[in-house]
Design a protein around this motif. Structure first.
Motif, PDB file in Angstrom:
ATOM      1  N   ALA A 174       0.831  -1.218   0.000  1.00  0.00           N
ATOM      2  CA  ALA A 174       0.000   0.000   0.000  1.00  0.00           C
ATOM      3  C   ALA A 174       0.860   1.261   0.000  1.00  0.00           C
ATOM      4  O   ALA A 174       0.560   2.227  -0.694  1.00  0.00           O
ATOM      5  N   VAL A 209      -4.128  -5.196  -3.500  1.00  0.00           N
ATOM      6  CA  VAL A 209      -3.891  -4.000  -2.677  1.00  0.00           C
ATOM      7  C   VAL A 209      -3.784  -2.752  -3.562  1.00  0.00           C
ATOM      8  O   VAL A 209      -4.276  -1.688  -3.205  1.00  0.00           O
ATOM      9  N   VAL A 213      -5.941   0.611  -3.019  1.00  0.00           N
ATOM     10  CA  VAL A 213      -5.393   1.969  -2.911  1.00  0.00           C
ATOM     11  C   VAL A 213      -5.941   2.847  -4.043  1.00  0.00           C
ATOM     12  O   VAL A 213      -6.185   4.042  -3.854  1.00  0.00           O
TER      13      VAL A 213
END
Ligand code: NAD
Length: 368
Positions: A174, A209, A213
């Protein structure tokens, strides 16, 4: 109003490091004068030069100076004289100590083809003719280069087994993804994420991920590419990319492949950024040309200082928040190339060749 003063730790290192770093300082001082701020440079030993003087590649004095600085400008380290030293005394150990100390998890490598250097690119004009301007954002402190377990073991039957582990947590993915998206926002708002999610679990998580994000950045368009396909697309449609986000391993390969598009290794800067902040709340970045210490041309005023100068532009942008001055430096580099000024590595028959110092001076004179 008083002019702001920024403190830069300058670590020239070995070989051509001091020559190209001197060039970068000349240009940075010109940018400071043109844009109304002050730069204070302090010079410190690192790498082989530090080993010769102090018996260690990263002396405490250098470490303390880096701790105090707003940004670190690095030349290059290494050379044949140091190759036989134990690992922790070798020049590269100084570099790794810095990366680790400031948790420099993001390596940024712009891939920019200057139009006057098109002929220096190995790709055909029909592929690069529309321009190449993207930036690789590579995760730098995780993945297979650091994952545990690792090692070489001998099994009871005598079989030797080498093991490395590709491992990423969601937090590690992230933070580098966020960095990539932020950078895309300052550019053409397109991010290409690279993984191998079809065969690696760590890659599957990477993609998940990145998509999570991405929801924080609805204004940035996201594309996912498998790493092998990414390697192909860089050669097929390099003009399409804006920000390319990759793990440590894939970023390593893809950034060297992409660097080849631009002509000379003497033109390519890089920045490493992490969580550490400077006095201005900006990343305390580490800026180094991608080339090494080039012992074959060291001390001859033949090195191309443009990579180091472009590191200076990245430093202005990322660690000092001086986008105006950063652009002025980049435009000055483009201007000298446009005018046909060349160092030996990018010359073509018939053009005059400038030395390192003269090239840096020419760029400094064009910073407005
Ligand atoms: P290198 O990048 O130093 O040189 C490769 C070739 O490119 C040489 O022919 C050199 O003359 C040329 N070159 C490099 N930079 C140039 C410039 N600015 N202008 C013109 N020509 C340039 O790579 P190498 O020869 O593999 O390594 C030499 C030493 O540098 C080794 O000790 C290596 O470990 C070290 N190294 C250090 C770093 C670093 O400090 N980050 C990176 C790579 C290699």
């Amino acid at each position: 109003m008083a002019q702001p003063t920024y403190h830069i730790a300058c670590l020239p290192g070995d070989g051509i490091g001091p020559e190209v770093t001197r060039g970068a300082v000349t240009v940075l001082q010109a940018a400071a004068a043109a844009y109304g701020f002050r730069l204070e440079f302090s010079e410190h030993l690192v790498g082989g030069a530090a080993y010769d003087a102090a018996g260690t590649p990263f002396p405490d004095e250098t470490r303390d100076a880096c701790d105090r600085a707003d940004a670190i400008l690095f030349g290059a380290v290494g050379g044949p004289r140091y190759e036989g030293l134990p690992w922790d005394l070798r020049p590269e150990a100084g570099l790794l100590a810095i990366r680790k100390r400031y948790d420099l998890y993001a390596n940024l490598r712009p891939i920019l083809l200057y139009p006057p250097l098109k002929d220096a690119s190995p790709l055909k004009n029909e592929i690069i003719g529309g321009g190449v301007d993207f930036i690789i954002v590579r995760e730098l402190v995780g993945g297979i280069y650091f994952g545990e377990p690792r090692g070489i073991e001998t099994l009871p039957d005598g079989t030797r087994r080498g093991v490395n582990t590709e491992v990423y947590t969601d937090a590690e993915i992230a933070r580098i993804a966020r960095m990539g998206f932020e950078i895309a926002r300052g550019r053409r708002r397109r991010l290409t994420s690279v993984d191998k999610g079809n065969v690696l679990e760590a890659g599957k998580l990477w993609r998940t991920v990145v998509d999570e994000v991405a929801r924080e950045f609805p204004d940035v368009e996201v594309e996912h590419l498998l790493a092998d396909n990414a390697a192909m697309q860089i050669l097929r449609r390099p003009g399409d990319f804006d920000v390319m986000l990759a793990s440590n391993l894939f970023g390593d390969f893809l950034s060297d492949e992409a660097a080849m598009l631009t002509g000379s290794i003497g033109l390519l800067p890089s920045a490493s950024l992490g969580a550490a902040r400077n006095r201005f709340g900006l990343p305390k970045g580490f800026y180094e040309p991608i080339h090494g210490s080039a012992p074959d041309i060291a001390g001859q005023d033949r090195a191309n200082p443009l990579a180091a100068i472009l590191c200076g532009a990245m430093l202005l942008r990322h660690s000092l928040g001086r986008e105006d001055a950063a652009r002025a430096v980049e435009q000055a580099v483009a201007a000298v190339l446009e005018e046909g000024l060349r160092t030996a590595d990018i010359t073509v028959p018939g053009t005059a060749v400038l030395g390192t110092a003269a090239m840096a001076r020419a760029v400094a004179d064009r910073v407005h």
